[in-house]
Design an enzyme around this catalytic site. Sequence first.
Site, PDB file in Angstrom:
ATOM      1  N   ARG A  11      19.226   1.484 -37.204  1.00  0.00           N
ATOM      2  CA  ARG A  11      18.445   2.632 -36.737  1.00  0.00           C
ATOM      3  C   ARG A  11      18.589   2.842 -35.234  1.00  0.00           C
ATOM      4  O   ARG A  11      18.323   3.910 -34.727  1.00  0.00           O
ATOM      5  CB  ARG A  11      16.964   2.441 -37.122  1.00  0.00           C
ATOM      6  CG  ARG A  11      16.723   2.734 -38.585  1.00  0.00           C
ATOM      7  CD  ARG A  11      15.312   2.394 -38.995  1.00  0.00           C
ATOM      8  NE  ARG A  11      15.064   0.960 -38.942  1.00  0.00           N
ATOM      9  CZ  ARG A  11      13.900   0.392 -39.243  1.00  0.00           C
ATOM     10  NH1 ARG A  11      12.891   1.138 -39.602  1.00  0.00           N
ATOM     11  NH2 ARG A  11      13.751  -0.907 -39.197  1.00  0.00           N
TER      12      ARG A  11
ATOM     13  N   LYS B  36       8.847  14.407 -40.376  1.00  0.00           N
ATOM     14  CA  LYS B  36       8.120  13.224 -39.923  1.00  0.00           C
ATOM     15  C   LYS B  36       8.356  13.052 -38.432  1.00  0.00           C
ATOM     16  O   LYS B  36       9.480  13.205 -37.966  1.00  0.00           O
ATOM     17  CB  LYS B  36       8.677  12.010 -40.681  1.00  0.00           C
ATOM     18  CG  LYS B  36       8.123  10.690 -40.260  1.00  0.00           C
ATOM     19  CD  LYS B  36       8.713   9.539 -41.073  1.00  0.00           C
ATOM     20  CE  LYS B  36       9.960   8.973 -40.448  1.00  0.00           C
ATOM     21  NZ  LYS B  36      10.481   7.802 -41.154  1.00  0.00           N
TER      22      LYS B  36
ATOM     23  N   ASP C  42      13.975   7.183 -49.983  1.00  0.00           N
ATOM     24  CA  ASP C  42      14.270   6.859 -48.587  1.00  0.00           C
ATOM     25  C   ASP C  42      15.345   5.774 -48.544  1.00  0.00           C
ATOM     26  O   ASP C  42      15.620   5.121 -49.552  1.00  0.00           O
ATOM     27  CB  ASP C  42      12.993   6.387 -47.879  1.00  0.00           C
ATOM     28  CG  ASP C  42      12.997   6.721 -46.388  1.00  0.00           C
ATOM     29  OD1 ASP C  42      14.066   7.114 -45.870  1.00  0.00           O
ATOM     30  OD2 ASP C  42      11.945   6.593 -45.739  1.00  0.00           O
TER      31      ASP C  42
HETATM   32  C1  R5P Z   1      13.665   6.198 -40.800  1.00  0.00           C
HETATM   33  O1  R5P Z   1      14.228   7.168 -40.326  1.00  0.00           O
HETATM   34  C2  R5P Z   1      13.999   5.626 -42.134  1.00  0.00           C
HETATM   35  O2  R5P Z   1      14.738   6.498 -42.923  1.00  0.00           O
HETATM   36  C3  R5P Z   1      12.753   5.181 -42.874  1.00  0.00           C
HETATM   37  O3  R5P Z   1      12.012   6.320 -43.223  1.00  0.00           O
HETATM   38  C4  R5P Z   1      11.898   4.305 -42.020  1.00  0.00           C
HETATM   39  O4  R5P Z   1      12.649   3.310 -41.430  1.00  0.00           O
HETATM   40  C5  R5P Z   1      10.774   3.698 -42.830  1.00  0.00           C
HETATM   41  O5  R5P Z   1       9.984   2.947 -41.955  1.00  0.00           O
HETATM   42  P1  R5P Z   1       8.463   2.661 -42.263  1.00  0.00           P
HETATM   43  O6  R5P Z   1       8.380   2.085 -43.649  1.00  0.00           O
HETATM   44  O7  R5P Z   1       8.082   1.675 -41.204  1.00  0.00           O
HETATM   45  O8  R5P Z   1       7.710   3.931 -42.117  1.00  0.00           O
END
Ligand code: R5P
Length: 306
Positions: free
Chosen positions: A93, A194, A223
């Site tokens: 990321r 988001k 996701d």
């Molecule tokens: C972020 O862009 C990824 O696609 C996931 O949505 C993210 O890493 C999820 O993180 P969390 O579970 O901490 O919200």
Amino acid sequence: MKIVSGSANQVIAEKIAVALSLPLSPVDEFIFPDGERRIRIIESVVGEDTILVQSASTPVDEHYMEMFFLIDGLRRSGAKRVTVVIPYFGYQRQDHIFRDGEAVSLEVIISILTSLKVDHVVSVDMHTSRIPDLFPATIPVSHVSALPVFAKKISDIGWNDEKTVLVSPDMGGIRRIKMLSELLGGMSWVATEKNRDLETGALKENKLGEGSIEGKTRAIIVDDMISSGGTIANAVRLLEELGIKESITFATHPVFSKEAPKILQQCATGRVYVADTVTIPKEKQFEKLEVLSVSEAIARAISETL
Ligand code: R5P
């Protein structure tokens, strides 16, 4: 050909070995009292094509160091080629600078893999499709997708119908959700917007960003990873406010940091399906969880390049 595994995810390593009809070769690892690690490749790999399986999951830095030492051990032991299978690619990321002064951690990892003269990298559902392009041309990257496994599950449980919509919980996942929609014969999809506080990482309120859920009562949230569980919990909340009665969740990498299992178990999503790219310790498993294997897809990607 020889296949060895680091300590991060031996279950998937064993499954990949079975799919390739190979025994997993043993590795000797010793951790000194100060935490330093000594590794030794036990069987001869002279002139062999070798495969190393190691997920860069929590504790990410330790698992990366172990991976680097194993690659070096294979190289120094005379391996002809080293393919590194990294089912979950930690630091993916941090693929660009979000704020002045930041390190691009992903590029640092790629530089180390390059300096260790890795021949081929196989990974699963990387955070963006441009990540393989960040590797030098000398290191081909096979980018395996969990989506066909997810699409099969969705069909098997009969959620590929008119009243169900696919949901990406952020705009960055639109490519992924479109691909899944195609695999499911053009199912309708939406993406939510988001936003995160860049300083603290905290999630801000989200809203529907693209697509419509008109006439839909069920949602499938998809996701690439679940870390804190906040993204999924927020998406479920928004969908409920928008009139969705029932939802289930699919995510490739079950990173599950901190309270994620509790958040997922308690939020209004139904079953949570994840891939086996990260080992889930017993204390992080929960009732709604179901793990689907991507080991055969990884084995196919390895075979295709040999
Ligand atoms: C972020 O862009 C990824 O696609 C996931 O949505 C993210 O890493 C999820 O993180 P969390 O579970 O901490 O919200």
